[in-house]
Design a protein around this motif. Structure first.
Motif, short mmCIF file in Angstrom:
data_model
loop_
_atom_site.label_atom_id
_atom_site.label_comp_id
_atom_site.label_asym_id
_atom_site.label_seq_id
_atom_site.Cartn_x
_atom_site.Cartn_y
_atom_site.Cartn_z
N GLY A 228 0.79 -1.23 0.00
CA GLY A 228 0.00 0.00 0.00
C GLY A 228 0.82 1.27 0.00
O GLY A 228 0.26 2.37 0.07
N LEU A 229 2.15 1.16 -0.10
CA LEU A 229 3.00 2.35 -0.03
C LEU A 229 2.91 3.16 -1.32
O LEU A 229 3.11 2.65 -2.41
N GLU A 230 2.63 4.46 -1.16
CA GLU A 230 2.58 5.38 -2.29
C GLU A 230 3.61 6.49 -2.11
O GLU A 230 3.77 7.04 -1.02
N ILE A 231 4.32 6.80 -3.18
CA ILE A 231 5.28 7.90 -3.19
C ILE A 231 4.52 9.19 -3.49
O ILE A 231 3.89 9.32 -4.54
N ILE A 232 4.56 10.13 -2.55
CA ILE A 232 3.81 11.38 -2.67
C ILE A 232 4.76 12.47 -3.15
O ILE A 232 5.57 13.00 -2.38
N VAL A 233 4.70 12.78 -4.43
CA VAL A 233 5.55 13.80 -5.03
C VAL A 233 4.69 14.65 -5.96
O VAL A 233 4.00 14.10 -6.82
N PRO A 234 4.68 15.98 -5.80
CA PRO A 234 3.85 16.84 -6.66
C PRO A 234 4.51 17.08 -8.01
O PRO A 234 4.95 18.18 -8.33
N ALA A 235 4.58 16.03 -8.82
CA ALA A 235 5.20 16.13 -10.14
C ALA A 235 4.56 15.10 -11.06
O ALA A 235 4.06 14.06 -10.61
N ASP A 236 4.61 15.37 -12.35
CA ASP A 236 3.99 14.50 -13.35
C ASP A 236 4.99 13.67 -14.14
O ASP A 236 4.60 12.77 -14.88
#
Length: 576
Positions: A228-236
């Protein structure tokens, strides 16, 4: 995966009445037997199963009401453990047994590496640098009952003669790194500062990266990540080096940009089909990034000035490889269940940063443990804020989730209308809950958009300190989907989809009390209609429809039912 624990022996000398305390401690780490030469290269290494030895280090525990931090100056100047006390869980990965790897290869500066974990500075070369295994000086800078500030210090006077000068090219830089750690009474965030001093009378090239090994929400004795681990980065977009083709094939290539791909599937660790590196690319240098584990609903987010640290490097092991590994039995397998995020002064490894003669570069890095947060709208050094406006169209509500650095203080959440006349639309006072999270549903009056307003501003403020965060939401994003109908009758229901999270198919169950016209619709996180699953007449009773999200990106979606002038909506998570 077998439950393997690192044993920590504590020897404490502290004032039990202090709110912020510093304890001396000794920790023991198991490693496979090895010896070093004077230049820090490997002299001998025994990779036989269970052929391990104990290594002891002097260390320090820094603790307040919310955090318990383990500092290890003697092995790379690192923060080895960060326990969030409201949940009792570890947020960082810590390797249960050290295994030298890459021995004799030119992958790393000393031709080998051994991962311990935590948060630690790496400099002045790339790929973990020179200082990852060296002792750092430790000093208490300031201490009171309300706060303690420490520093771990190292100066680059090191040169490995056998390093390839074409790859490891910066030499002895004489840069001094001061890594400050501050813990404050009543604060649930860890405050760090990095200070780099050029002691030469000339400009020097160097690389600096803060490495963070992440496993949020873990058992403190056995930290690891789950699917369930998600990498949270504000980039596309991300840039993937050519030697990781398996990773690159998971994403769609950006036309005209060599090695650059859209960042979608690889946000989830379970989609890493092999070990690999990715650099966040063409981002706006927003001030936050980190990881959230949706399985345990905990995360760790770093907030900093990413104009100073524009580089964001992701390293992850192949997801499936770690599950059946016993590191004591299989010393050749160095793969472990964690994800690394790196913050650098340059955009990628082997790209130099510049420090002018006699100058100093300094920046803050603040680490927020999070609970119940599943996305981020905005962040500063005191708050992380998530706003979900999709609920407006069915029950005139905004969902606001926030994380605060002072959860012991009363806070207020306000929605203000901004336009010709500014006025308060909705507000609520509350005491934050550091264990269960802070989710607030704020009602929006039906007639709010009859007035001439430019935006609705959502604000969270600490009532006792001059701290706040706010963000404006434009009306067109709120009203793109509107509710049709009145209140929902008791016998009319829409159940939570199952499975949830899902990939890519999920089932939606609902009940209608009499024959009527039914429409089942899926919306994206902004409330924009994505797909109509069903539209037609149905007879009284229970019904189940399925939705296939294979054509959509991972993220939060909403599904709604419209029935005889009534409606209901629920949230679901697509995780590829």
């Amino acid at each position: 995966m077998k439950n393997i624990t690192s044993i920590i022996f504590l020897i404490t000398i502290f004032n039990t009445h202090a709110q912020v305390i510093l304890k001396d401690t000794v920790i023991t780490w198991r490693t496979f037997e090895y010896t070093l030469n004077d230049d820090n290269s490997i002299d001998s290494f025994s990779p036989e199963p269970f052929d391990t030895t104990s290594v002891k280090f002097n260390a320090y525990i820094l603790e307040n009401e919310y955090l318990k931090i383990l500092l290890l100056p003697e092995f790379g100047g690192r923060i080895l453990s960060l326990i969030y006390k409201p949940t009792g869980h570890e947020q960082l990965y810590r390797n249960p047994v050290g295994v030298p790897y890459g021995v004799g290869q030119d992958w790393f500066y000393y031709k080998w590496l051994m991962v311990y974990g935590g948060i630690f500075p790496t400099l002045t070369e790339p790929e973990h640098g020179k200082a990852w295994l060296l002792p750092w000086e430790f000093k208490v800078v300031r201490q009171s009952e309300d706060s303690i500030k420490c520093v771990m210090r190292w100066r680059d006077t090191v040169e490995f003669k056998n390093a390839d000068p074409n790859k490891w090219k910066y030499g002895i830089t004489d840069i001094e790194c001061n890594y400050y750690i501050t813990l404050v009474k009543g604060s649930s965030v860890l405050k760090t500062e990095v200070e780099l001093k050029n002691n030469k009378n000339e400009t020097v090239e160097y690389e600096y990266w803060t490495c963070i090994t992440l496993a949020p929400g873990s058992d403190r004795n056995n930290p690891f990540c789950t699917d369930g681990l998600e990498i949270i980065v504000p980039a596309d977009k991300i840039k993937i080096p050519a030697w990781y083709p398996d990773i690159a094939r998971q994403e769609k290539h950006v036309t005209g940009q060599r090695g650059v791909y859209y960042f979608d599937k690889l946000r989830l660790w379970k989609n890493w089909v092999n070990d690999g590196i990715a650099y966040v690319w063409d981002d706006e240098n927003l001030n936050y990034w980190g990881v959230i584990n949706h399985d345990n609903e905990e995360g760790l987010i770093r907030v900093a000035d990413n104009n100073i640290t524009p580089g964001i490097k992701i390293w992850a092991w192949k997801f499936d490889d770690y599950e059946n590994v016993n590191p004591f039995e299989n010393p050749d397998n160095v793969k472990r269940p964690y994800v690394e995020l790196w913050a650098g002064n340059s955009h990628e490894f082997f790209e130099p940063a510049i420090l002018s003669a006699g100058s100093t570069l300094k920046w803050r890095e603040t680490f927020f443990p999070t609970v119940k947060l599943n996305k981020i709208t905005k962040a500063n050094y005191n708050f992380i804020l998530s706003i979900d406006t999709a609920g407006f169209f069915y029950n005139k509500e905004f969902e606001v989730i926030f994380v605060t650095d002072n959860p012991g203080d009363e806070h207020i959440v306000i929605i203000e209308a901004e336009g010709d006349t500014n006025y308060t639309v909705s507000e609520i006072n509350l005491m934050p809950d550091p264990r269960k999270g802070n989710e607030v549903l704020l009602k929006i009056p039906d007639d709010v958009f009859n007035n001439n307003i430019d935006s609705l501003r959502v604000k969270v403020a600490n009532l006792y300190r001059n701290k706040s965060i706010d963000v404006a939401v434009s009306p067109d994003k709120i009203t793109s989907v509107k509710e049709s109908g009145a209140e929902i009758a008791n016998e009319f229901y829409l159940k939570q989809n199952y499975p949830n999270p899902f990939n890519p198919v999920t089932n939606i169950e609902y009940y209608i009390p009499e024959t009527g016209n039914v429409k089942i619709v899926v919306f994206d996180a902004l409330g924009k209609e994505a797909e109509t699953i069903y539209h037609g007449n149905q007879i009284e009773g229970k019904h189940i429809v399925s939705w296939n999200g294979s054509q959509y990106a991972s993220g939060i979606y909403f599904y709604g039912i419209y029935y005889n002038g009534k409606s209901k909506v629920r949230k679901m998570i697509l995780m590829k």
